[in-house]
Write a protein that holds these residues in place. Structure first.
Motif, PDB file in Angstrom:
ATOM      1  N   LYS A 243     -12.012   8.512   5.259  1.00  0.00           N
ATOM      2  CA  LYS A 243     -12.106   9.116   3.926  1.00  0.00           C
ATOM      3  C   LYS A 243     -11.624   8.101   2.889  1.00  0.00           C
ATOM      4  O   LYS A 243     -10.503   7.600   2.987  1.00  0.00           O
ATOM      5  N   PRO A 244     -12.459   7.756   1.924  1.00  0.00           N
ATOM      6  CA  PRO A 244     -12.053   6.747   0.933  1.00  0.00           C
ATOM      7  C   PRO A 244     -11.045   7.304  -0.066  1.00  0.00           C
ATOM      8  O   PRO A 244     -11.066   8.479  -0.413  1.00  0.00           O
ATOM      9  N   TRP A 245     -10.143   6.450  -0.490  1.00  0.00           N
ATOM     10  CA  TRP A 245      -9.185   6.750  -1.555  1.00  0.00           C
ATOM     11  C   TRP A 245      -8.411   8.053  -1.319  1.00  0.00           C
ATOM     12  O   TRP A 245      -8.207   8.842  -2.236  1.00  0.00           O
ATOM     13  N   SER A 246      -8.015   8.248  -0.063  1.00  0.00           N
ATOM     14  CA  SER A 246      -7.275   9.482   0.249  1.00  0.00           C
ATOM     15  C   SER A 246      -6.099   9.217   1.194  1.00  0.00           C
ATOM     16  O   SER A 246      -5.584  10.144   1.812  1.00  0.00           O
ATOM     17  N   GLY A 247      -5.715   7.952   1.323  1.00  0.00           N
ATOM     18  CA  GLY A 247      -4.601   7.625   2.196  1.00  0.00           C
ATOM     19  C   GLY A 247      -4.963   7.537   3.665  1.00  0.00           C
ATOM     20  O   GLY A 247      -4.081   7.532   4.527  1.00  0.00           O
ATOM     21  N   ALA A 248      -6.253   7.456   3.991  1.00  0.00           N
ATOM     22  CA  ALA A 248      -6.685   7.382   5.387  1.00  0.00           C
ATOM     23  C   ALA A 248      -6.265   6.051   6.004  1.00  0.00           C
ATOM     24  O   ALA A 248      -6.126   5.037   5.304  1.00  0.00           O
TER      25      ALA A 248
ATOM     26  N   SER B 101      -1.550 -14.101   8.315  1.00  0.00           N
ATOM     27  CA  SER B 101      -2.599 -14.305   7.311  1.00  0.00           C
ATOM     28  C   SER B 101      -3.798 -13.400   7.574  1.00  0.00           C
ATOM     29  O   SER B 101      -4.368 -12.805   6.644  1.00  0.00           O
ATOM     30  N   THR B 102      -4.180 -13.285   8.859  1.00  0.00           N
ATOM     31  CA  THR B 102      -5.306 -12.420   9.225  1.00  0.00           C
ATOM     32  C   THR B 102      -5.039 -10.973   8.840  1.00  0.00           C
ATOM     33  O   THR B 102      -5.888 -10.289   8.251  1.00  0.00           O
ATOM     34  N   LEU B 103      -3.828 -10.495   9.176  1.00  0.00           N
ATOM     35  CA  LEU B 103      -3.484  -9.111   8.865  1.00  0.00           C
ATOM     36  C   LEU B 103      -3.445  -8.870   7.364  1.00  0.00           C
ATOM     37  O   LEU B 103      -4.005  -7.880   6.861  1.00  0.00           O
ATOM     38  N   SER B 104      -2.828  -9.782   6.630  1.00  0.00           N
ATOM     39  CA  SER B 104      -2.726  -9.614   5.175  1.00  0.00           C
ATOM     40  C   SER B 104      -4.098  -9.550   4.521  1.00  0.00           C
ATOM     41  O   SER B 104      -4.340  -8.736   3.624  1.00  0.00           O
TER      42      SER B 104
ATOM     43  N   ASN C 229      -9.343  -4.029   2.633  1.00  0.00           N
ATOM     44  CA  ASN C 229      -9.630  -2.609   2.838  1.00  0.00           C
ATOM     45  C   ASN C 229      -9.040  -1.729   1.750  1.00  0.00           C
ATOM     46  O   ASN C 229      -9.662  -0.735   1.355  1.00  0.00           O
ATOM     47  N   ILE C 230      -7.859  -2.063   1.270  1.00  0.00           N
ATOM     48  CA  ILE C 230      -7.276  -1.238   0.220  1.00  0.00           C
ATOM     49  C   ILE C 230      -8.032  -1.395  -1.096  1.00  0.00           C
ATOM     50  O   ILE C 230      -8.183  -0.452  -1.875  1.00  0.00           O
TER      51      ILE C 230
ATOM     52  N   SER D 214     -11.367  -2.380  -1.366  1.00  0.00           N
ATOM     53  CA  SER D 214     -12.771  -1.966  -1.275  1.00  0.00           C
ATOM     54  C   SER D 214     -12.946  -0.457  -1.191  1.00  0.00           C
ATOM     55  O   SER D 214     -13.854   0.093  -1.825  1.00  0.00           O
ATOM     56  N   ASN D 215     -12.113   0.234  -0.414  1.00  0.00           N
ATOM     57  CA  ASN D 215     -12.330   1.689  -0.276  1.00  0.00           C
ATOM     58  C   ASN D 215     -11.043   2.491  -0.188  1.00  0.00           C
ATOM     59  O   ASN D 215     -11.069   3.670   0.166  1.00  0.00           O
ATOM     60  N   GLY D 216      -9.907   1.847  -0.477  1.00  0.00           N
ATOM     61  CA  GLY D 216      -8.669   2.608  -0.554  1.00  0.00           C
ATOM     62  C   GLY D 216      -8.148   3.116   0.771  1.00  0.00           C
ATOM     63  O   GLY D 216      -7.453   4.142   0.810  1.00  0.00           O
ATOM     64  N   VAL D 217      -8.451   2.425   1.876  1.00  0.00           N
ATOM     65  CA  VAL D 217      -7.928   2.832   3.181  1.00  0.00           C
ATOM     66  C   VAL D 217      -6.901   1.804   3.649  1.00  0.00           C
ATOM     67  O   VAL D 217      -6.922   0.645   3.236  1.00  0.00           O
ATOM     68  N   PHE D 218      -6.004   2.262   4.507  1.00  0.00           N
ATOM     69  CA  PHE D 218      -4.940   1.407   5.009  1.00  0.00           C
ATOM     70  C   PHE D 218      -5.306   0.868   6.388  1.00  0.00           C
ATOM     71  O   PHE D 218      -5.587   1.641   7.301  1.00  0.00           O
ATOM     72  N   TYR D 219      -5.291  -0.449   6.514  1.00  0.00           N
ATOM     73  CA  TYR D 219      -5.583  -1.119   7.784  1.00  0.00           C
ATOM     74  C   TYR D 219      -4.269  -1.562   8.406  1.00  0.00           C
ATOM     75  O   TYR D 219      -3.467  -2.264   7.770  1.00  0.00           O
ATOM     76  N   ARG D 220      -4.023  -1.152   9.667  1.00  0.00           N
ATOM     77  CA  ARG D 220      -2.737  -1.459  10.298  1.00  0.00           C
ATOM     78  C   ARG D 220      -2.912  -1.825  11.767  1.00  0.00           C
ATOM     79  O   ARG D 220      -3.855  -1.386  12.417  1.00  0.00           O
TER      80      ARG D 220
END
Length: 415
Positions: free
Chosen positions: A291-296, A323-326, A332-333, A335-341
């Motif tokens: 889900k974009p821009w909803s804290g997914a 560097s890769t993770l950053s 992702n944050i 482009s579509n407001g999602v958190f990549y972890r």
């Protein structure tokens, strides 16, 4: 309560610094040793690795030193059952050796010592035989289970030493063999879903969760956990595993081998959390299912960290991985407001306390695909290397039937 136990452990650690050493062993089969009789043993059995490589590097040895309690927070466990994880296979080949060596002993960074002989095995279910002076939640004779951190000697052995924080009381309603299938995948899934994914028992109701690669150890546990928390679960797996994952609670199942698998997922309602157990190019298309821009949140357990420290060295590998993770987080944050972890295993005895309650109430079931005797450890690794797991591969270290017979004989003599 897990929080009370965690606070108590924190206070102990704040007052006294500790060192943790671990080792282990077992025979094919080993008889149960009483909590007092084990002290007469000076040597023990274990499957050890003296060099990195394929299955041929395994060596069965009965001449390993029995571990001793060396800090006030340690718990010594006689291993009754262990289980294998894909990490054991990769560690046998040297995966993560540089980082794990540093975690094991920060002062060894300049040493040539490789940590051999190495004992693998990340899951243990057994009985406490000794405790450090500050251990408050366990006594000799307690049945316990635990996930053994990768930087410690493993459970393919007769005994293993862990800290109190890493150990939990075993569920009462299942055997040691069943219990050994759960701790490492449980701790990994909890870390990924709670620490990285932001889920918990009180915030998961009606959340849409996608588990990519749901038929293995972590996947089968994660399905049951988030289902117990009230989430809606979608799973990708092969067609012949559909019955298994649906039986564990998955509402929707997509065959990842189907040509239109990605299309099927794109047609579904967007997800709040994705747990990726597969890696590769999966994230290139799966992030768009959130889900974009909803804290997914997108959480992957397949990270390049250890591979890069192995190939580039500790410093360059850490810099490159960071560097890769950053880069991915920022992309992702924006482009579509999602958190990549990234998700990682974290030792969590108090977390296993909560899992134990879910097992005893029937909300989480052990998923054991195959069981081997302790003499068949190399064959168990061969089986695991075939891939396409449907649960866990378990090793019986102590012959429980023999234990039951001994207990019955002791009871008869007392009467």
């Amino acid at each position: 309560m897990a929080y009370t136990r965690l606070f108590h452990l924190f206070m102990i650690r704040a007052a006294r610094s500790t060192q943790t050493r671990a080792a282990g062993g077992a025979r094919c089969f080993r008889k149960h040793v009483s909590t007092s009789a084990w002290r007469a043993q000076s040597r023990m059995s274990a499957w050890v690795v003296d060099q990195f490589g394929t299955n041929e590097v395994f060596r069965y040895s009965e001449d390993n030193p029995v571990p001793t309690i060396t800090s006030s927070s340690q718990v010594m466990i006689q291993v009754h059952a262990a289980s294998l994880n894909p990490l054991d296979v990769t560690m046998r080949g040297g995966y993560g050796a540089k980082m794990l060596k540093l975690r094991r002993d920060p002062f060894s960074i300049m040493d040539d010592d490789s940590g051999f002989p190495l004992i693998l095995g990340r899951d243990v279910s057994g009985v406490v035989v000794d405790c450090g002076s500050d251990v408050a939640h366990f006594v000799p004779g307690d049945e316990v289970w635990a996930a053994v951190p990768p930087w410690k000697q493993g459970s393919l052995a007769e005994f293993v030493n862990l800290t109190e924080f890493e150990v939990s009381h075993k569920p009462k309603c299942i055997s040691h063999t069943e219990a050994a299938s759960i701790p490492y995948v449980a701790s990994t899934a909890l870390s990924a879903l709670v620490n990285a994914g932001g889920l918990c028992r009180d915030s998961s109701s009606n959340k849409r969760i996608l588990i990519i690669g749901g038929s293995g150890g972590v996947g089968t546990f994660a399905i049951q956990l988030v289902k117990a928390w009230g989430a809606h679960v979608t799973v990708t797996c092969s067609q012949n595993a559909e019955g298994l994952v649906r039986g564990l609670g998955a509402e929707e199942v997509v065959d990842y081998t189907a040509e239109d698998a990605a299309v099927q997922l794109e047609m579904m309602e967007r997800f709040d959390v994705i747990l990726d157990n597969v890696g590769g190019d999966t994230e290139e298309w799966a992030v768009g299912l959130l889900k974009p821009w909803s804290g997914a949140k997108y959480v992957t357990l397949v990270t390049p960290l250890l591979f890069q420290t192995d190939s580039l060295g500790l410093l360059d590998g850490l810099v490159h991985a960071g560097s890769t993770l950053s880069t991915k987080v920022i992309q992702n944050i924006i482009s579509n407001g999602v958190f990549y972890r990234w998700g990682f295993y974290v030792p969590d005895g108090p977390g296993l306390d909560e899992v134990s309650k879910l097992v005893d109430t029937g909300k989480i079931l052990p998923v054991v695909e195959a069981q081997f005797s302790f003499s068949q450890v190399p064959q168990a690794f061969q089986k695991l290397e075939l891939g396409h797991a449907r649960g866990k591969t378990v090793i019986s270290v102590t012959e429980e039937q023999e234990m039951d017979q001994n207990a019955a004989q002791e009871t008869a003599m007392q009467n």
